[in-house]
Write a protein that holds these residues in place. Structure first.
Motif, PDB file in Angstrom:
ATOM      1  N   PRO A 245       0.806  -1.174   0.112  1.00 33.22           N
ATOM      2  CA  PRO A 245      -0.150  -0.180  -0.173  1.00 33.22           C
ATOM      3  C   PRO A 245       1.026   1.332  -0.270  1.00 33.22           C
ATOM      4  CG  PRO A 245      -1.097  -1.480   1.782  1.00 33.22           C
ATOM      5  CD  PRO A 245       0.608  -2.166   1.284  1.00 33.22           C
ATOM      6  N   GLY A 246       0.357   1.993  -0.678  1.00 33.34           N
ATOM      7  CA  GLY A 246       1.159   3.894  -0.948  1.00 33.34           C
ATOM      8  C   GLY A 246       2.473   3.851  -1.585  1.00 33.34           C
ATOM      9  N   ALA A 247       2.726   2.300  -1.953  1.00 30.92           N
ATOM     10  CA  ALA A 247       3.987   2.404  -2.903  1.00 30.92           C
ATOM     11  C   ALA A 247       3.926   2.798  -4.802  1.00 30.92           C
ATOM     12  CB  ALA A 247       4.546   0.914  -3.606  1.00 30.92           C
ATOM     13  N   VAL A 248       2.774   3.537  -4.896  1.00 27.27           N
ATOM     14  CA  VAL A 248       3.040   4.288  -5.938  1.00 27.27           C
ATOM     15  C   VAL A 248       1.425   4.745  -5.848  1.00 27.27           C
ATOM     16  CG1 VAL A 248       1.923   3.200  -8.832  1.00 27.27           C
ATOM     17  CG2 VAL A 248       3.696   1.771  -6.970  1.00 27.27           C
ATOM     18  N   ILE A 249       2.273   5.971  -6.067  1.00 30.15           N
ATOM     19  CA  ILE A 249       1.089   7.323  -6.157  1.00 30.15           C
ATOM     20  C   ILE A 249       0.160   7.614  -7.541  1.00 30.15           C
ATOM     21  CG2 ILE A 249       1.228   9.970  -5.632  1.00 30.15           C
ATOM     22  CD1 ILE A 249       3.534  10.127  -4.006  1.00 30.15           C
ATOM     23  N   GLU A 250      -0.871   7.135  -7.068  1.00 33.75           N
ATOM     24  CA  GLU A 250      -1.908   7.074  -8.557  1.00 33.75           C
ATOM     25  C   GLU A 250      -2.272   8.828  -8.673  1.00 33.75           C
ATOM     26  OE1 GLU A 250      -1.998   4.699 -10.597  1.00 33.75           O
ATOM     27  OE2 GLU A 250      -1.095   3.054  -9.418  1.00 33.75           O
ATOM     28  N   SER A 251      -2.823   9.530  -7.747  1.00 39.09           N
ATOM     29  CA  SER A 251      -2.995  11.031  -7.745  1.00 39.09           C
ATOM     30  C   SER A 251      -2.250  11.161  -8.542  1.00 39.09           C
ATOM     31  CB  SER A 251      -3.397  11.303  -6.772  1.00 39.09           C
ATOM     32  OG  SER A 251      -4.156  12.416  -6.502  1.00 39.09           O
ATOM     33  N   LEU A 252      -2.559  12.440  -9.290  1.00 34.77           N
ATOM     34  CA  LEU A 252      -1.449  13.279  -9.996  1.00 34.77           C
ATOM     35  C   LEU A 252      -0.969  14.518  -8.944  1.00 34.77           C
ATOM     36  CD1 LEU A 252       0.174  14.956 -12.392  1.00 34.77           C
ATOM     37  CD2 LEU A 252      -1.862  15.784 -13.290  1.00 34.77           C
ATOM     38  N   ASP A 253      -2.039  14.694  -8.975  1.00 34.60           N
ATOM     39  CA  ASP A 253      -2.357  15.911  -7.594  1.00 34.60           C
ATOM     40  C   ASP A 253      -1.797  15.284  -5.951  1.00 34.60           C
ATOM     41  OD1 ASP A 253      -4.316  17.579  -8.885  1.00 34.60           O
ATOM     42  OD2 ASP A 253      -6.198  16.469  -8.079  1.00 34.60           O
ATOM     43  N   ALA A 254      -1.812  14.664  -5.683  1.00 36.01           N
ATOM     44  CA  ALA A 254      -0.783  14.133  -5.415  1.00 36.01           C
ATOM     45  C   ALA A 254       1.082  14.055  -5.386  1.00 36.01           C
ATOM     46  CB  ALA A 254      -1.422  12.460  -4.054  1.00 36.01           C
ATOM     47  N   SER A 255       0.284  13.709  -6.186  1.00 33.81           N
ATOM     48  CA  SER A 255       2.274  13.628  -7.334  1.00 33.81           C
ATOM     49  C   SER A 255       3.309  14.951  -6.990  1.00 33.81           C
ATOM     50  CB  SER A 255       2.723  12.813  -8.296  1.00 33.81           C
ATOM     51  OG  SER A 255       3.264  12.950  -8.863  1.00 33.81           O
ATOM     52  N   ILE A 256       1.989  15.876  -7.905  1.00 28.32           N
ATOM     53  CA  ILE A 256       2.663  17.566  -7.796  1.00 28.32           C
ATOM     54  C   ILE A 256       3.159  17.412  -6.242  1.00 28.32           C
ATOM     55  CG2 ILE A 256       1.920  19.507  -8.243  1.00 28.32           C
ATOM     56  CD1 ILE A 256       2.760  17.927 -10.845  1.00 28.32           C
ATOM     57  N   VAL A 257       2.145  17.726  -5.358  1.00 27.35           N
ATOM     58  CA  VAL A 257       2.428  18.278  -3.418  1.00 27.35           C
ATOM     59  C   VAL A 257       3.886  17.428  -3.737  1.00 27.35           C
ATOM     60  CG1 VAL A 257       1.937  17.154  -1.617  1.00 27.35           C
ATOM     61  CG2 VAL A 257       0.099  18.412  -3.003  1.00 27.35           C
ATOM     62  N   GLN A 258       4.083  16.769  -3.783  1.00 23.93           N
ATOM     63  CA  GLN A 258       5.200  15.622  -3.313  1.00 23.93           C
ATOM     64  C   GLN A 258       6.423  16.314  -4.035  1.00 23.93           C
ATOM     65  OE1 GLN A 258       5.522  11.332  -2.036  1.00 23.93           O
ATOM     66  NE2 GLN A 258       6.961  11.005  -4.344  1.00 23.93           N
ATOM     67  N   VAL A 259       5.920  16.246  -5.229  1.00 23.26           N
ATOM     68  CA  VAL A 259       7.469  17.061  -6.012  1.00 23.26           C
ATOM     69  C   VAL A 259       7.624  18.430  -5.553  1.00 23.26           C
ATOM     70  CG1 VAL A 259       7.782  18.274  -8.414  1.00 23.26           C
ATOM     71  CG2 VAL A 259       6.764  15.789  -8.400  1.00 23.26           C
ATOM     72  N   ARG A 260       6.884  18.744  -5.064  1.00 21.03           N
ATOM     73  CA  ARG A 260       6.929  20.831  -5.014  1.00 21.03           C
ATOM     74  C   ARG A 260       7.566  20.179  -4.100  1.00 21.03           C
ATOM     75  NH1 ARG A 260       1.007  22.989  -6.315  1.00 21.03           N
ATOM     76  NH2 ARG A 260       1.698  23.679  -8.721  1.00 21.03           N
ATOM     77  N   ARG A 261       7.743  20.178  -2.293  1.00 24.75           N
ATOM     78  CA  ARG A 261       7.865  19.776  -1.315  1.00 24.75           C
ATOM     79  C   ARG A 261       9.578  18.606  -1.483  1.00 24.75           C
ATOM     80  NH1 ARG A 261       5.132  17.207   4.554  1.00 24.75           N
ATOM     81  NH2 ARG A 261       6.660  17.890   5.760  1.00 24.75           N
ATOM     82  N   LEU A 262       9.431  17.735  -2.591  1.00 27.38           N
ATOM     83  CA  LEU A 262      11.077  17.469  -2.541  1.00 27.38           C
ATOM     84  C   LEU A 262      12.085  18.294  -3.407  1.00 27.38           C
ATOM     85  CD1 LEU A 262      10.093  14.115  -4.003  1.00 27.38           C
ATOM     86  CD2 LEU A 262      11.838  14.270  -1.728  1.00 27.38           C
ATOM     87  N   VAL A 263      10.945  19.098  -4.231  1.00 28.30           N
ATOM     88  CA  VAL A 263      12.221  19.876  -4.636  1.00 28.30           C
ATOM     89  C   VAL A 263      12.385  20.804  -4.276  1.00 28.30           C
ATOM     90  CG1 VAL A 263      12.619  21.293  -6.954  1.00 28.30           C
ATOM     91  CG2 VAL A 263      11.702  18.989  -6.909  1.00 28.30           C
ATOM     92  N   ALA A 264      11.591  22.057  -3.717  1.00 23.18           N
ATOM     93  CA  ALA A 264      11.437  22.919  -2.791  1.00 23.18           C
ATOM     94  C   ALA A 264      12.115  23.182  -1.614  1.00 23.18           C
ATOM     95  CB  ALA A 264      10.402  24.004  -3.069  1.00 23.18           C
ATOM     96  N   HIS A 265      11.959  21.703  -0.612  1.00 22.20           N
ATOM     97  CA  HIS A 265      12.128  22.059   0.532  1.00 22.20           C
ATOM     98  C   HIS A 265      13.040  20.554   0.634  1.00 22.20           C
ATOM     99  CE1 HIS A 265       9.877  25.302   1.086  1.00 22.20           C
ATOM    100  NE2 HIS A 265       8.883  23.965   0.865  1.00 22.20           N
ATOM    101  N   GLY A 266      13.384  19.927   0.210  1.00 25.41           N
ATOM    102  CA  GLY A 266      14.335  18.920   0.171  1.00 25.41           C
ATOM    103  C   GLY A 266      13.516  18.151   1.702  1.00 25.41           C
ATOM    104  N   GLU A 267      12.355  17.540   1.247  1.00 17.14           N
ATOM    105  CA  GLU A 267      12.347  16.399   2.252  1.00 17.14           C
ATOM    106  C   GLU A 267      10.404  15.804   1.411  1.00 17.14           C
ATOM    107  OE1 GLU A 267      11.468  19.460   5.272  1.00 17.14           O
ATOM    108  OE2 GLU A 267       9.166  19.516   4.294  1.00 17.14           O
ATOM    109  N   VAL A 268      10.162  15.053   2.517  1.00 15.61           N
ATOM    110  CA  VAL A 268       9.222  14.332   1.205  1.00 15.61           C
ATOM    111  C   VAL A 268       8.372  13.640   3.508  1.00 15.61           C
ATOM    112  CG1 VAL A 268      10.268  11.362   1.467  1.00 15.61           C
ATOM    113  CG2 VAL A 268       8.270  12.544  -0.068  1.00 15.61           C
TER     114      VAL A 268
END
Length: 251
Positions: free
Chosen positions: A179-202
Motif C-alpha cells: 500500500p502506498g508504493a505507487v502514487i496514483e493521484s496526479l495531485d498528490a504527486s505534484i504535492v510531493q514533487v513541490r515538497r521534494l524539490v523546493a524543501h528537500g523533504e518528503v
C-alpha cells in the motif's frame, strides 16, 4: 525559489509513449537489453533524445525480461559488474552511431533498490561505471549506499527522488505491491514533487518527515498515464519558479 532540478524518465521500455513524454523531460534513462529494450528501441529512443535535446543515459538492470527487472536475483557483485558493463557498452555503441553522447548511468528496478543498501553491489556498479567512463554521472537513490559508492569512486552523483513513488522512514522506496508504493493521484504527486524539490523533504509512510537531497526527479515511463504526469509535473515545476535543466548543465 532559485531552485533547479533535472527531470528524468525511464524510457525505451516498449511502452509506446516515449515520443510524447520526451518533450517534457530533460534526461532519459534508456533500457539497454536487461529488463527491456533491443537495438531498435535503443536507436529510436536515442534519436528522440537528440531531436528534443534531452540528455541520454543507460538504464542497466538484472537480466530478467520476464519480470521487467523488478525481481531480486541472487547475483554476485562480479556478475553485476559484467551485466552493467555489457549493457552500457551496448547502448553507447548505438549512441555513437547516432551521434549522441551518453551522460549518465542509472540502474533499474530491483538492481537499483538492492544497490541502495548493499554496499558490495553498490561498489560493483560504481566501480564499473568509473572504469567504463569516469565522465558519466551516476544516478542513485538519494542518500543511498550507491550514491556514497559513486562519490568514493570519483563519479558525479545525482541524488534521485521520485515523483510518484511512496517512501519509508529511511528514505527508501516502498516495495511495489505494498500500500502506498505507487502514487496514483496526479495531485498528490505534484504535492510531493513541490515538497521534494523546493524543501528537500518528503512524507514517509508513517507521516514523519524525511530529508532528502534532490538533484534529479524521476517519473516512471511505464505507467499508463505517464504522458499526462510528465506534462503536469513539468508545468508545476516551472510555475513554481524552478529551473528544469539536465543534471550538470550550466545554469
Amino acid at each position: 525559489m532559485g531552485t533547479r532540478i533535472d527531470f528524468n524518465c525511464d524510457l525505451g521500455e516498449g511502452c509506446g509513449n516515449d515520443a510524447a513524454i520526451l518533450p517534457h523531460v530533460t534526461s532519459a534513462s534508456i533500457a539497454c537489453g536487461g529488463h527491456a529494450g533491443d537495438e531498435t528501441t535503443m536507436r529510436q529512443t536515442l534519436r528522440l533524445c537528440r531531436e528534443h535535446g534531452v540528455a541520454a543515459g543507460a538504464h542497466p538492470s538484472y537480466e530478467d525480461r520476464e519480470h521487467f527487472g523488478r525481481r531480486i536475483l541472487d547475483v554476485a557483485p562480479a556478475d553485476v559488474a559484467r551485466m552493467v558493463r555489457d549493457q552500457v557498452a551496448r547502448l553507447r555503441a548505438i549512441a555513437r552511431e547516432e551521434g549522441v553522447a551518453l551522460a549518465h548511468v542509472k540502474p533499474h528496478g530491483a538492481l537499483y533498490n538492492v544497490a541502495a543498501d548493499d554496499r558490495a553491489v553498490a561498489d560493483a556498479i560504481a566501480a564499473t561505471v568509473a572504469d567504463f567512463d569516469p565522465a558519466l554521472a551516476l544516478y542513485a537513490l538519494s542518500g543511498s549506499a550507491l550514491a556514497q559508492a559513486g562519490i568514493e569512486h570519483g563519479l558525479r552523483v545525482a541524488h534521485e527522488v521520485f515523483a510518484e513513488r511512496g517512501y519509508d522512514t529511511r528514505g527508501r522506496l516502498r516495495p511495489r505491491g505494498t500500500p502506498g508504493a505507487v502514487i496514483e493521484s496526479l495531485d498528490a504527486s505534484i504535492v510531493q514533487v513541490r515538497r521534494l524539490v523546493a524543501h528537500g523533504e518528503v512524507l514517509a509512510d508513517d507521516g514523519s518527515v524525511v530529508h532528502l537531497r534532490a538533484d534529479t526527479l524521476c517519473l516512471h515511463g511505464d505507467r499508463p498515464d505517464a504522458v499526462a504526469f510528465a506534462r503536469a509535473v513539468r508545468e508545476a515545476l516551472e510555475a513554481g519558479g524552478i529551473a528544469v535543466r539536465p543534471f550538470g548543465a550550466a545554469a
